[in-house]
Structure formats: structure tokens, C-alpha cells
Design a protein around this motif. Sequence first.
Motif, short mmCIF file in Angstrom:
data_model
loop_
_atom_site.label_atom_id
_atom_site.label_comp_id
_atom_site.label_asym_id
_atom_site.label_seq_id
_atom_site.Cartn_x
_atom_site.Cartn_y
_atom_site.Cartn_z
N GLY A 65 -4.14 32.39 -21.82
CA GLY A 65 -2.71 32.23 -22.05
C GLY A 65 -2.18 33.30 -22.99
O GLY A 65 -2.94 34.00 -23.67
N VAL A 66 -0.86 33.39 -23.08
CA VAL A 66 -0.24 34.45 -23.89
C VAL A 66 -0.58 34.29 -25.37
O VAL A 66 -0.55 35.27 -26.13
N ALA A 67 -0.88 33.08 -25.81
CA ALA A 67 -1.20 32.85 -27.22
C ALA A 67 -2.69 32.87 -27.51
O ALA A 67 -3.12 32.57 -28.62
N SER A 68 -3.50 33.23 -26.51
CA SER A 68 -4.95 33.14 -26.67
C SER A 68 -5.56 34.34 -27.40
O SER A 68 -6.66 34.24 -27.93
N LYS A 69 -4.85 35.44 -27.41
CA LYS A 69 -5.41 36.67 -27.98
C LYS A 69 -5.71 36.49 -29.46
O LYS A 69 -4.86 36.08 -30.24
N GLY A 70 -6.92 36.83 -29.84
CA GLY A 70 -7.32 36.75 -31.24
C GLY A 70 -7.81 35.40 -31.68
O GLY A 70 -8.27 35.25 -32.83
#
Length: 298
Positions: A65-70
Motif C-alpha cells: 500500500g501507499v503507506a507501506s514504504k519504510g
Amino acid sequence: MKKILSLLALLLSALMLTGCEDMNFKEGIVVAGGKYVEAHTLNKGKQIYMEYCMACHGVKGDGKGVASKGLFPPPRNFTLGIIKFGDVASGDLPHDEAIYKFLKHGLNGTAMLPWDLQPGQMEAVWDYIKTFAPQAWIGEDKKLGEQILASNDPYGLARKSSAIERGREVYHAVANCQACHMAYATPDEYKAIAKKINNEDVTEIDPEMYKIKMQESEHGYKTMPPDFTWDRVRSANNVEDIYLRLAAGIGGTTMPSWKGTLEDNDIWAAAYYVQSLIDMRNTPARDALWVAIFGEQK
């Protein structure tokens, strides 16, 4: 604050892009355990998923998802059909109630928050999530694992000290948990435990036993076992939770199910010992233990 606002903007953008998609379930399905899920329940679950879960777990349920990075650990990839914390033997499909527990309470130290969902909402969204891994979940031939329940605690508060002492022995000389985690006994203490439990004369101490070892997993990334005196344990908040995690194992990882391998009393003892280590977190007792082992504080 900027990070929070940026995240909210990403979430809103994602919701706007997906909010108009057709609810495309026209027929119900049979999922593992012989449960029939009606189409309107799946559509309801999809709507809830898009609102609460999609930003991290992704439109396709692949954890991208778009908020998954990091994020670490990464959001679960539901398309694999592998559940880490299911209160069944590692690798088996869990019963719904085990998943509702984590939807309600979240996972400690992760981006998986507690969600204020009603029982019907939890059931709908979890049934929808199953559709991301049809190879694991969908079909009359798919079976649920045998549910692992907590047996009667043979120790209790009255025998807590005895449980911790026995658990220390189980941890270091029976289950050999330091093979993945780390040892919490000093070299001399470890030698004494090995002699008592296994009648083994340990002459040399492997320094690797005092290190956390990265582990392979089936989730697409390596996992780091927790240092119980330092890290938050994601799926456990008390001795009973730890017992269940030890008994069931962790799906898709090297953490095995100890049910049937260890005596049940020893699983409880190990749970008490691990809880005693967790209780040291951010205390002078933890610093004293570290100095006793390494000669310095972490």
C-alpha cells in the motif's frame, strides 16, 4: 506533524481512487472450514478493507500500500495465505476468532493499530481478506487447523518463582531458544544449567549464543527474533499469550510449534520466564543482567 499530514493526504488520495470501484462480488463463496460467505458480506468487507486496511496492505492485499514504504515489519502480504499469529500449529489456517483478537488489539510495536470494529465488521473484512489467497482459503476442501487453547496454568502466582526458574532451564537447555534469540544466562550459569539438565560438561562458550540471529521466512523478508528485555513482543501481552505463541509457533517463520514437543508444564514455565525477561525492559534489572553477561550496559 508534517509526516502525519503527508500520510493522511496519501490515505485520502488512495480512498478517492478506490472509493468508486464497483463492489463486484455477485456470488457467495465457501471458505476454509466449510463456511459459506454471502456476496453482500464480501462487498461489505471490501468497503471496510478499503477504508481501514488498504493504505498499508494495498489494493491487492500484497502488503504494498501507499503507506507501506519504510514500515518494519512490512504490512502482511495476504496473497501468500500465511498467517503468523493464528493459535493453530504453525502453517495451518487459523480460526476466525484468533484474527479478530488482533484486529481488536493490534500488534505491539508495529503500524498495526487496534481497530474499533464491531463483530460483524471484523467478520466481513476478514472474510474479504481471505479472497486475496484463494489457493489457501477458498473451497470446500480447505481445512482449518486444530485450535490451540491455553491449558490450565500449573503454576499460578503462588509458584511463579519456580516457573521462572524451570523456564530458564527450558529456554537454555531443552528448547535451546538461544539458537535464534539470545542467551540470558551468564557463561557460568549456562554451564550449570547444561550440567543439571543434560549432564553436559560445557568447557567453551560460543559467543554467538549471545547474539540475535536474522532468520529466513516465507513472508518475503528476513525476520529478527526479539530481544525480550529490549524489544516489544508483538503478539503477546501476558503469560497466557506467550504460552499460546510458544505452543502454536509463528506461521511462515523458523519459530516452531512446541505443542507436543515440549511437556505442557514446560511450555508454561518458558512462558513465565519470557514474561520475566519482558518485565525487565527499561529497568535497572535489565541493566544489571546485561552487565553480568557482557560487562557493560547495552
